[in-house]
Design a protein around this motif. Structure first.
Motif, mmCIF file in Angstrom:
data_model
loop_
_atom_site.group_PDB
_atom_site.id
_atom_site.type_symbol
_atom_site.label_atom_id
_atom_site.label_comp_id
_atom_site.label_asym_id
_atom_site.label_seq_id
_atom_site.Cartn_x
_atom_site.Cartn_y
_atom_site.Cartn_z
ATOM 1 N N LYS A 1 49.573 47.682 -22.042
ATOM 2 C CA LYS A 1 50.282 47.648 -20.785
ATOM 3 C C LYS A 1 51.771 47.380 -21.006
ATOM 4 O O LYS A 1 52.600 47.901 -20.270
ATOM 5 C CB LYS A 1 49.690 46.603 -19.862
ATOM 6 N N ALA A 2 52.080 46.590 -22.016
ATOM 7 C CA ALA A 2 53.480 46.224 -22.267
ATOM 8 C C ALA A 2 54.315 47.422 -22.717
ATOM 9 O O ALA A 2 55.504 47.475 -22.453
ATOM 10 C CB ALA A 2 53.550 45.124 -23.311
ATOM 11 N N THR A 3 53.694 48.390 -23.373
ATOM 12 C CA THR A 3 54.439 49.536 -23.885
ATOM 13 C C THR A 3 54.501 50.687 -22.890
ATOM 14 O O THR A 3 55.340 51.578 -23.040
ATOM 15 C CB THR A 3 53.801 50.073 -25.181
ATOM 16 N N GLY A 4 53.600 50.691 -21.917
ATOM 17 C CA GLY A 4 53.539 51.803 -20.980
ATOM 18 C C GLY A 4 52.823 53.020 -21.545
ATOM 19 O O GLY A 4 52.856 54.094 -20.965
ATOM 20 N N LEU A 5 52.190 52.847 -22.692
ATOM 21 C CA LEU A 5 51.463 53.928 -23.353
ATOM 22 C C LEU A 5 49.976 53.620 -23.352
ATOM 23 O O LEU A 5 49.580 52.455 -23.320
ATOM 24 C CB LEU A 5 51.926 54.082 -24.807
ATOM 25 N N THR A 6 49.170 54.681 -23.434
ATOM 26 C CA THR A 6 47.749 54.454 -23.640
ATOM 27 C C THR A 6 47.549 54.006 -25.089
ATOM 28 O O THR A 6 48.447 54.149 -25.924
ATOM 29 C CB THR A 6 46.926 55.731 -23.392
ATOM 30 N N PHE A 7 46.371 53.489 -25.379
ATOM 31 C CA PHE A 7 46.087 53.048 -26.744
ATOM 32 C C PHE A 7 46.247 54.204 -27.732
ATOM 33 O O PHE A 7 46.849 54.045 -28.792
ATOM 34 C CB PHE A 7 44.675 52.461 -26.842
ATOM 35 N N THR A 8 45.738 55.365 -27.372
ATOM 36 C CA THR A 8 45.809 56.533 -28.253
ATOM 37 C C THR A 8 47.248 56.954 -28.503
ATOM 38 O O THR A 8 47.626 57.258 -29.643
ATOM 39 C CB THR A 8 45.011 57.707 -27.654
ATOM 40 N N GLU A 9 48.066 56.969 -27.449
ATOM 41 C CA GLU A 9 49.480 57.331 -27.608
ATOM 42 C C GLU A 9 50.202 56.323 -28.506
ATOM 43 O O GLU A 9 50.991 56.702 -29.370
ATOM 44 C CB GLU A 9 50.177 57.389 -26.248
ATOM 45 N N TYR A 10 49.925 55.045 -28.282
ATOM 46 C CA TYR A 10 50.547 54.000 -29.093
ATOM 47 C C TYR A 10 50.146 54.137 -30.560
ATOM 48 O O TYR A 10 50.992 54.080 -31.459
ATOM 49 C CB TYR A 10 50.161 52.614 -28.563
ATOM 50 N N LEU A 11 48.871 54.329 -30.812
ATOM 51 C CA LEU A 11 48.379 54.472 -32.180
ATOM 52 C C LEU A 11 49.009 55.686 -32.859
ATOM 53 O O LEU A 11 49.422 55.610 -34.020
ATOM 54 C CB LEU A 11 46.851 54.594 -32.186
ATOM 55 N N SER A 12 49.123 56.788 -32.131
ATOM 56 C CA SER A 12 49.758 57.985 -32.685
ATOM 57 C C SER A 12 51.198 57.702 -33.079
ATOM 58 O O SER A 12 51.653 58.103 -34.151
ATOM 59 C CB SER A 12 49.724 59.137 -31.676
ATOM 60 N N ARG A 13 51.925 57.007 -32.231
ATOM 61 C CA ARG A 13 53.330 56.696 -32.523
ATOM 62 C C ARG A 13 53.467 55.773 -33.726
ATOM 63 O O ARG A 13 54.357 55.952 -34.556
ATOM 64 C CB ARG A 13 54.015 56.100 -31.307
ATOM 65 N N VAL A 14 52.573 54.801 -33.853
ATOM 66 C CA VAL A 14 52.601 53.905 -35.012
ATOM 67 C C VAL A 14 52.336 54.709 -36.285
ATOM 68 O O VAL A 14 53.033 54.536 -37.297
ATOM 69 C CB VAL A 14 51.566 52.765 -34.850
ATOM 70 N N ARG A 15 51.360 55.590 -36.243
ATOM 71 C CA ARG A 15 51.035 56.410 -37.415
ATOM 72 C C ARG A 15 52.176 57.359 -37.765
ATOM 73 O O ARG A 15 52.482 57.567 -38.943
ATOM 74 C CB ARG A 15 49.749 57.191 -37.170
ATOM 75 N N ILE A 16 52.826 57.925 -36.759
ATOM 76 C CA ILE A 16 53.946 58.839 -37.010
ATOM 77 C C ILE A 16 55.119 58.074 -37.622
ATOM 78 O O ILE A 16 55.812 58.584 -38.516
ATOM 79 C CB ILE A 16 54.366 59.572 -35.711
ATOM 80 N N GLU A 17 55.362 56.851 -37.185
ATOM 81 C CA GLU A 17 56.432 56.043 -37.781
ATOM 82 C C GLU A 17 56.147 55.778 -39.261
ATOM 83 O O GLU A 17 57.052 55.823 -40.092
ATOM 84 C CB GLU A 17 56.620 54.722 -37.024
ATOM 85 N N LYS A 18 54.897 55.509 -39.579
ATOM 86 C CA LYS A 18 54.524 55.315 -40.987
ATOM 87 C C LYS A 18 54.744 56.610 -41.764
ATOM 88 O O LYS A 18 55.276 56.604 -42.873
ATOM 89 C CB LYS A 18 53.075 54.857 -41.104
ATOM 90 N N ALA A 19 54.367 57.733 -41.167
ATOM 91 C CA ALA A 19 54.540 59.035 -41.809
ATOM 92 C C ALA A 19 56.026 59.331 -42.046
ATOM 93 O O ALA A 19 56.391 59.854 -43.098
ATOM 94 C CB ALA A 19 53.913 60.137 -40.963
ATOM 95 N N ARG A 20 56.867 59.001 -41.073
ATOM 96 C CA ARG A 20 58.308 59.225 -41.231
ATOM 97 C C ARG A 20 58.837 58.475 -42.453
ATOM 98 O O ARG A 20 59.645 59.005 -43.212
ATOM 99 C CB ARG A 20 59.061 58.776 -39.985
ATOM 100 N N ALA A 21 58.377 57.243 -42.639
ATOM 101 C CA ALA A 21 58.812 56.457 -43.790
ATOM 102 C C ALA A 21 58.327 57.086 -45.095
ATOM 103 O O ALA A 21 59.060 57.110 -46.091
ATOM 104 C CB ALA A 21 58.305 55.024 -43.658
#
Length: 66
Positions: A1-21
């Motif tokens: 709720k704090a991010t305004g994203l669904t769990f799936t959207e949040y998880l995708s963004r976290v994984r993409i940030e790891k991939a970017r690194a």
């Protein structure tokens, strides 16, 4: 709720940030980056990466080297 994203959207963004690194290292294949970031499918990784960042992992890596 704090991010305004669904769990799936949040998880995708976290994984993409790891991939970017991980994409900073040109010696690591994109498929290895995808699996290391937690994606089970290279196709899903490419689709999600493009949806989140607006470019493919290959395009992102090419822009890093320029």
């Amino acid at each position: 709720k704090a991010t305004g994203l669904t769990f799936t959207e949040y998880l995708s963004r976290v994984r993409i940030e790891k991939a970017r690194a991980l994409l900073v290292n040109p010696n690591v294949r994109i498929s290895e980056v995808a699996y290391e970031a937690g994606f089970q499918s290279l196709t899903h990784f490419n689709r999600t990466f493009h949806r989140v960042l607006g470019e493919s992992p290959t395009e992102y890596r090419a822009a890093l080297s320029n």
